[in-house]
Design an enzyme around this catalytic site. Structure first.
Site, mmCIF file in Angstrom:
data_model
loop_
_atom_site.group_PDB
_atom_site.id
_atom_site.type_symbol
_atom_site.label_atom_id
_atom_site.label_comp_id
_atom_site.label_asym_id
_atom_site.label_seq_id
_atom_site.Cartn_x
_atom_site.Cartn_y
_atom_site.Cartn_z
ATOM 1 N N GLU A 141 0.846 -1.197 0.000
ATOM 2 C CA GLU A 141 0.000 0.000 0.000
ATOM 3 C C GLU A 141 0.878 1.243 0.000
ATOM 4 O OE1 GLU A 141 -2.479 1.558 -0.826
ATOM 5 O OE2 GLU A 141 -4.122 1.067 0.529
ATOM 6 N N ASP A 142 0.342 2.351 -0.535
ATOM 7 C CA ASP A 142 1.109 3.594 -0.528
ATOM 8 C C ASP A 142 1.092 4.263 0.839
ATOM 9 O OD1 ASP A 142 -1.595 4.129 -0.750
ATOM 10 O OD2 ASP A 142 -1.390 5.691 -2.265
ATOM 11 N N PHE A 196 -1.202 16.195 4.253
ATOM 12 C CA PHE A 196 -1.540 15.638 2.944
ATOM 13 C C PHE A 196 -0.308 15.614 2.033
ATOM 14 C CE2 PHE A 196 -3.351 15.838 -1.360
ATOM 15 C CZ PHE A 196 -4.122 14.690 -1.308
ATOM 16 N N ASP A 219 -3.654 5.845 6.516
ATOM 17 C CA ASP A 219 -4.045 7.099 7.165
ATOM 18 C C ASP A 219 -4.891 6.749 8.392
ATOM 19 O OD1 ASP A 219 -4.980 9.618 7.767
ATOM 20 O OD2 ASP A 219 -5.725 10.096 5.791
ATOM 21 N N ARG A 266 0.707 12.052 -9.510
ATOM 22 C CA ARG A 266 1.225 10.690 -9.302
ATOM 23 C C ARG A 266 2.594 10.524 -9.966
ATOM 24 N NH1 ARG A 266 -3.001 7.651 -7.232
ATOM 25 N NH2 ARG A 266 -5.073 8.038 -8.047
HETATM 26 P P1 5GP Z 1 -7.404 5.289 5.233
HETATM 27 O O1 5GP Z 1 -8.563 4.354 5.143
HETATM 28 O O2 5GP Z 1 -6.167 4.687 5.847
HETATM 29 O O3 5GP Z 1 -7.789 6.575 5.950
HETATM 30 O O4 5GP Z 1 -7.152 5.772 3.777
HETATM 31 C C1 5GP Z 1 -6.131 5.360 3.004
HETATM 32 C C2 5GP Z 1 -6.258 5.944 1.620
HETATM 33 O O5 5GP Z 1 -6.535 7.357 1.660
HETATM 34 C C3 5GP Z 1 -4.949 5.803 0.906
HETATM 35 O O6 5GP Z 1 -4.862 4.580 0.218
HETATM 36 C C4 5GP Z 1 -4.953 7.008 -0.002
HETATM 37 O O7 5GP Z 1 -5.623 6.688 -1.189
HETATM 38 C C5 5GP Z 1 -5.745 8.054 0.732
HETATM 39 N N1 5GP Z 1 -4.864 8.993 1.460
HETATM 40 C C6 5GP Z 1 -4.720 9.099 2.793
HETATM 41 N N2 5GP Z 1 -3.833 10.054 3.118
HETATM 42 C C7 5GP Z 1 -3.390 10.575 1.949
HETATM 43 C C8 5GP Z 1 -2.443 11.617 1.617
HETATM 44 O O8 5GP Z 1 -1.808 12.277 2.443
HETATM 45 N N3 5GP Z 1 -2.247 11.841 0.285
HETATM 46 C C9 5GP Z 1 -2.917 11.167 -0.690
HETATM 47 N N4 5GP Z 1 -2.642 11.497 -1.954
HETATM 48 N N5 5GP Z 1 -3.812 10.189 -0.410
HETATM 49 C C10 5GP Z 1 -4.050 9.900 0.896
#
Ligand code: 5GP
Length: 176
Positions: free
Chosen positions: A100-101, A153, A104, A166
């Site tokens: 995963e990237d 962010f 959050d 990206r």
């Molecule tokens: P989570 O369910 O952990 O809150 O959300 C994860 C997803 O939210 C990540 O896979 C990504 O797509 C998006 N996301 C969360 N934080 C960031 C951020 O700082 N930058 C970007 N571009 N996407 C984020």
């Protein structure tokens, strides 16, 4: 500094630092998964660059697959549901590493792991480039984390702002 649509971002992690850390993670994975033929499951779209760099440095035999995660509101009172789209492999008995990237709130990842766990993999771990630990709303064990970052962010290196950025080689953070 870089402008993406209406927002300004500044460099947060240069590509060289990301690659150095990524190859450390790949070395750790190669040690941990020797003789296990792991299946890397990369979550599109955000992880495509990290997955490519990480897996290219893994030195043990492995398989690679890609999925998308679709989150939607349930009509019932169960709240948000997550659907895993595109997993072709039978993961029963396999050693699975989700790539995963960014984690959050960790809600997406915990739902994704719950779905994969139902298919009875031999083991299931997460490799994420970034983790916003202070934003996590669920207690998730993340074994392979590139960088713990503040709750801000970020874009670039595969991560987007409204579909853009990206392609930027470095990781950028939104300017205050
Ligand atoms: P989570 O369910 O952990 O809150 O959300 C994860 C997803 O939210 C990540 O896979 C990504 O797509 C998006 N996301 C969360 N934080 C960031 C951020 O700082 N930058 C970007 N571009 N996407 C984020």
């Amino acid at each position: 500094m870089v402008q993406v649509k209406d927002k300004q971002f500044e460099v947060f992690l240069p590509e060289t630092e990301i690659l150095a850390r990524t190859s450390q993670l790949a070395a750790q994975l190669s040690r941990d998964y020797a003789n296990k033929e792991p299946l890397f499951v990369a979550v599109l779209n955000g992880s495509f660059i990290f997955a490519a760099d990480l897996i290219r440095h893994v030195s043990v035999p492995c398989h690679v697959s890609f999925v998308r995660v679709h989150s939607y509101q349930s009509t019932a009172s169960t709240g948000t549901l997550t659907e895993v789209i595109g997993l072709q492999e039978n993961i029963e008995g396999r050693h699975v590493v989700v790539v995963e990237d960014i984690v959050d709130t960790a809600l997406t990842m915990s739902r994704l792991l719950a779905q994969l766990r139902e298919q009875m993999p031999a083991s299931l771990e997460v490799a994420t480039l970034l983790c916003k630990r202070e934003a996590m709303q669920t207690d998730l064990a993340l074994k392979y984390v590139g960088f713990d970052i503040p709750n801000r962010f970020v874009v670039g290196y595969g991560l987007d702002y409204d579909g853009f950025a990206r392609n930027l080689p470095d990781l950028y953070v939104l300017k205050d």
